[in-house]
Each structure stands twice: as C-alpha cells, then as structure tokens.
Design an enzyme around this catalytic site. Structure first.
Site, mmCIF file in Angstrom:
data_model
loop_
_atom_site.group_PDB
_atom_site.id
_atom_site.type_symbol
_atom_site.label_atom_id
_atom_site.label_comp_id
_atom_site.label_asym_id
_atom_site.label_seq_id
_atom_site.Cartn_x
_atom_site.Cartn_y
_atom_site.Cartn_z
ATOM 1 N N GLU A 44 2.241 -7.873 -3.785
ATOM 2 C CA GLU A 44 2.215 -6.922 -4.896
ATOM 3 C C GLU A 44 3.578 -6.848 -5.591
ATOM 4 O O GLU A 44 4.618 -6.754 -4.936
ATOM 5 C CB GLU A 44 1.860 -5.531 -4.352
ATOM 6 C CG GLU A 44 1.837 -4.446 -5.420
ATOM 7 C CD GLU A 44 1.607 -3.047 -4.850
ATOM 8 O OE1 GLU A 44 1.117 -2.203 -5.595
ATOM 9 O OE2 GLU A 44 1.927 -2.824 -3.658
ATOM 10 N N LYS A 126 -4.734 -2.250 -10.399
ATOM 11 C CA LYS A 126 -4.756 -1.341 -9.244
ATOM 12 C C LYS A 126 -5.388 -0.003 -9.607
ATOM 13 O O LYS A 126 -4.995 0.642 -10.574
ATOM 14 C CB LYS A 126 -3.319 -1.137 -8.753
ATOM 15 C CG LYS A 126 -3.182 -0.389 -7.444
ATOM 16 C CD LYS A 126 -1.708 -0.345 -7.044
ATOM 17 C CE LYS A 126 -1.483 0.263 -5.683
ATOM 18 N NZ LYS A 126 -0.035 0.280 -5.358
ATOM 19 N N CYS A 161 -2.756 -2.953 -2.116
ATOM 20 C CA CYS A 161 -1.916 -2.070 -1.305
ATOM 21 C C CYS A 161 -2.564 -0.719 -0.987
ATOM 22 O O CYS A 161 -3.436 -0.629 -0.131
ATOM 23 C CB CYS A 161 -0.559 -1.907 -1.994
ATOM 24 S SG CYS A 161 0.789 -1.387 -0.904
#
Length: 273
Positions: A44, A126, A161
């Site tokens: 990421e 995300k 994440c």
C-alpha cells in the site's frame, strides 16, 4: 496444472523517496518474473510511503500518470501481471482523463491491477479510511466499487490494509465469486497479532486465498512490520517473510478452492441477518 505462482514484493518503502521506491518496485517486478511468477503484488502507498502524509498531495497522480504507466510497461515487458500496490490518485486529473471516479475532486488510495499485457484490469479505491493516528480520513476520498476480475484462472479482488477489519467487505467479494483476494498494506508495529490474525481469518471464513503484502521500512511515527503472507483457503500459511525486504512466493490453485468449498461447505450454511 491450473495453478498460479504468486509473488508478494515486500519492498523497502522510504518516505519522500519516490524515485528510489519506484526503482525498488520495478526491480521487484523483474525479480518476480525471473523467478517464474505469474503475478506480483506491491504494498500500500509504496510510492510515497503511507505514513508520509505531507507528501500525499505532492505525490498524487492520475491513473494515467507516470508511476502507473511505468508499472504497466513493466508488466508488459516482463510478461507478468502486476498489482501496482496502491498509490495516491488525483481524482480530478483521473476524471479529466475520462476515468470513472467516486468524486471529481480530492485524492484516493487507489490500487491498480495490470494483466501481463499491461492492461488495467482492476481499479480499487480503498473503502475503509483509517482515522486512528492517521491523516488518511482527512486527506482521502473513500472508494465505492468492489471490482472482481477473471485472471490466471482465478476470480481476483483487491482490498487494502484497514479493510481487513471489515469482514462484510470480503463476504461481498465472495458473493461476486472472488477466490483470491490481494491485500496491499502498510501495517505498522505494534499490531503484529492483528496482522497475523485478520488475513488468516478472512481466508478461513471465506474459504479463499488471501495474499497480504506489506511494506518494510521506518517512518517518523511508525515502523512497518513486513510479514507479507499468502494464506490458502483452509487458512494455512503457504509462504511468509520477516520484516526485512523480501520477495514471498507461493503456488495458488483455483481447483483447491473448489475442493475445500466442496469438502467443507460452510458458505452454503450461511443465514441472512
């Protein structure tokens, strides 16, 4: 057989070292290809450094920007699919290029998967922005779509994440047929147990491969804990690293997903709540 060799590029990510980070990323793609990998994944925000918040704006690029263009070219040159980790995307510039965006202003934490022809197959922004000790929620716009694509015999999806803490997102991907989820991350110390547990749990409960790729490196306020790992659909660790830079490789097989789901049909026993 039907398998895919998967490589997780746990590169050294340095704050405000975009050129160095890109060099290390491109070297990892070449290394993975040389080792016979079919797909290589980066962590990421590897290009700016997740915890280098002050460099987000400066490092932002559209989907057609130089960083992703270089990685698409690397995928083509080395004949390997590349998850270009995630980068800070300039949504206004992407929109000006004609890309569909959740908002025509601001920045997003955007993961892009290229196939071995360098074609963009997944753009995943995300969904769950991290507010704790992080400027992410203030700086970024959350994504809206949950793409799943056919690639190398798998139905592949991407989450990023903090998304690991939201099992309903993974369940939604499984509903769309996902059987391999790539998770580019920037997971710091001290949350080692969470990093060991959550991707494994997501693999177990969804009877799917989960490949969690983390960075290596230190920032002012955080040290990334590495430990990139590939879990199979039974939750078994296939390959893992420590916290130093590494290339983690494992074989994944879509037929294994089918076999596990047939032998242990937990997904069939779900109820609606």
């Amino acid at each position: 057989g039907t398998g895919m060799r998967l490589a997780l590029a746990q590169i050294d990510v340095r704050a405000a070292d975009r050129n160095g980070n890109l060099d290390r990323a491109l070297a990892a793609v070449a290394d993975a290809a040389e080792r016979g990998a079919d797909l290589v994944a980066l962590p990421e925000l590897w290009n700016v450094g997740y915890f280098a918040f002050e460099s987000y704006e400066r490092g932002a690029e559209p989907l057609s920007g130089p960083t992703l263009t270089r990685l698409a070219a690397a995928a083509r040159d080395h004949d390997i699919a590349v998850l270009a980790g995630s980068v800070v995307e300039d949504l206004a510039e992407s929109a000006a290029d004609g890309a569909a965006v959740p908002d025509d202003d601001g920045l997003a934490n955007t993961a892009v998967l290229f196939d071995s022809d360098g074609q963009r197959r997944v753009v995943y922004r995300k969904h769950h922005l991290f507010g704790y000790e992080s400027a992410e929620t203030r700086l970024l716009t959350a994504g809206e779509s949950l793409p799943v694509v056919d690639l190398l015999g798998f139905r592949v999806a991407v989450t990023t994440c903090y998304d690991l803490r939201f099992p309903e997102q993974f369940r939604a991907l499984v509903e769309k047929g996902a059987n391999l989820v790539l998770v580019p991350s920037a997971w710091p110390y001290p949350r080692v147990e969470h990093w060991r547990t959550l991707p494994r749990a997501r693999a177990i409960e969804n009877l799917a491969y989960v490949a969690a790729v983390n960075g290596s490196g230190s920032f002012d306020d955080a040290d990334l804990l590495g430990r990139s790992t590939v879990y199979d659909p039974w939750g078994t660790t296939l390959a893992s690293a420590g916290d130093d830079p590494a290339l983690v490789t494992a074989e994944a097989d879509p037929e294994r997903v089918e076999r596990v789901r047939e032998e242990f049909p937990a997904l069939r026993d779900r109820r609606d709540y």
